[in-house]
Write a protein that holds these residues in place. Sequence first.
Motif, PDB file in Angstrom:
ATOM      1  N   TYR A  45      -4.729  33.891 -14.673  1.00 42.89           N
ATOM      2  CA  TYR A  45      -5.594  34.614 -13.747  1.00 42.89           C
ATOM      3  C   TYR A  45      -6.334  35.765 -14.434  1.00 42.89           C
ATOM      4  O   TYR A  45      -7.552  35.916 -14.302  1.00 42.89           O
ATOM      5  CB  TYR A  45      -4.744  35.123 -12.585  1.00 42.89           C
ATOM      6  N   THR A  47      -6.956  36.222 -17.577  1.00 45.99           N
ATOM      7  CA  THR A  47      -7.794  35.851 -18.716  1.00 45.99           C
ATOM      8  C   THR A  47      -8.943  34.910 -18.356  1.00 45.99           C
ATOM      9  O   THR A  47      -9.794  34.640 -19.204  1.00 45.99           O
ATOM     10  CB  THR A  47      -6.940  35.196 -19.822  1.00 45.99           C
ATOM     11  N   THR A  48      -8.974  34.428 -17.102  1.00 48.35           N
ATOM     12  CA  THR A  48     -10.048  33.493 -16.737  1.00 48.35           C
ATOM     13  C   THR A  48     -10.911  33.965 -15.573  1.00 48.35           C
ATOM     14  O   THR A  48     -12.080  33.579 -15.493  1.00 48.35           O
ATOM     15  CB  THR A  48      -9.480  32.107 -16.381  1.00 48.35           C
ATOM     16  N   GLU A  49     -10.373  34.780 -14.693  1.00 50.62           N
ATOM     17  CA  GLU A  49     -11.133  35.204 -13.522  1.00 50.62           C
ATOM     18  C   GLU A  49     -11.938  36.472 -13.818  1.00 50.62           C
ATOM     19  O   GLU A  49     -11.460  37.376 -14.500  1.00 50.62           O
ATOM     20  CB  GLU A  49     -10.198  35.462 -12.336  1.00 50.62           C
ATOM     21  N   LYS A  50     -13.141  36.533 -13.289  1.00 51.62           N
ATOM     22  CA  LYS A  50     -14.010  37.696 -13.519  1.00 51.62           C
ATOM     23  C   LYS A  50     -13.602  38.884 -12.652  1.00 51.62           C
ATOM     24  O   LYS A  50     -13.665  40.029 -13.083  1.00 51.62           O
ATOM     25  CB  LYS A  50     -15.467  37.320 -13.242  1.00 51.62           C
ATOM     26  N   ASN A  51     -13.215  38.607 -11.432  1.00 53.43           N
ATOM     27  CA  ASN A  51     -12.828  39.677 -10.509  1.00 53.43           C
ATOM     28  C   ASN A  51     -11.311  39.698 -10.337  1.00 53.43           C
ATOM     29  O   ASN A  51     -10.729  38.766  -9.777  1.00 53.43           O
ATOM     30  CB  ASN A  51     -13.499  39.476  -9.149  1.00 53.43           C
ATOM     31  N   VAL A  52     -10.678  40.735 -10.843  1.00 49.40           N
ATOM     32  CA  VAL A  52      -9.224  40.877 -10.752  1.00 49.40           C
ATOM     33  C   VAL A  52      -8.885  41.579  -9.448  1.00 49.40           C
ATOM     34  O   VAL A  52      -9.259  42.741  -9.249  1.00 49.40           O
ATOM     35  CB  VAL A  52      -8.664  41.654 -11.958  1.00 49.40           C
ATOM     36  N   HIS A  70      -5.468  44.883 -18.650  1.00 49.12           N
ATOM     37  CA  HIS A  70      -6.469  44.444 -17.674  1.00 49.12           C
ATOM     38  C   HIS A  70      -6.521  45.384 -16.465  1.00 49.12           C
ATOM     39  O   HIS A  70      -7.080  45.026 -15.426  1.00 49.12           O
ATOM     40  CB  HIS A  70      -6.173  43.021 -17.219  1.00 49.12           C
TER      41      HIS A  70
END
Length: 279
Positions: A188, A190-195, A237
């Motif tokens: 999640y 490392t791949t999603e733009k919106n954390v 992150h």
Amino acid sequence: MKKTKIFLRKIYVLVLILSAALLSACSADPSDEAEKYVVLIGEDSEITEKLSDIDLLVIDAEYFSKNDIARLRENGIREIYSYINIGSIESFRSYDTDFEKYTLGAYENWPEEKWIDVSAPEWQACTASRVDALVQKGVDGFFVDNTDVYYNYPQESIYDGILTILDYMDHTGRKIMINGGDCFVKKYLTTEKNVLIDGVNQENVFTAYDFSKDIYTKNDQSTREYYTEYLDLAMSHGCTAYTLEYATDPTIRRQAAAYAGKHGYICYISDNIGLCLGR
């Protein structure tokens, strides 16, 4: 010569005082710091009047009323998160039998639980309803458990199902802490733009619990290092890192607290896996 002896005596007394202070600090029970972060999901509303002056308290708010939550705030509880299980069903919940057909398999060491298909729209709707009920009670955030379902069933539909649930939580404006779920969280982050998550909690970083022998002990170094790398990744992150340790031995409790402090983790140490207020 007399002045020298007096001076040396003062130095000796000072050393004794400093040594005593240092010994006291090193032997302090980690529970002295518990007001920062406390996890009591094994308790119900009977503990409401027993708690005060806590920065972040995690409870299972299904068993607390809106008035109970308000009372906790009056007692000095600054933030209240509710436990919410999204990846498995538990036999003691009222809605358990309604979703038996969506179960995926047995949950090791927890016979009252079964993994569930989080991609099922019916389960997502049930979870959304539970989220709404908790928001109405006035909680500040969610302590989200069992995203580990993705580790056990690593399918894109399972991953996307978790995302759908988290997105719904995020739109309530409440904070989100993921408990465990390192396999899901690493993908999640490392791949999603919106954390959407604010924090991660990892159980048994320094400590360990042996289910077969019912004993509390320390983790091996490789496991400890793995979870440390995981939590450090989460912190990189922008997530706050929490650790939940289980120990009864005072020495291990001190070591676990020191380890968390060294790495910048916020730690709670329980003396029981039931997460109750004392055994």
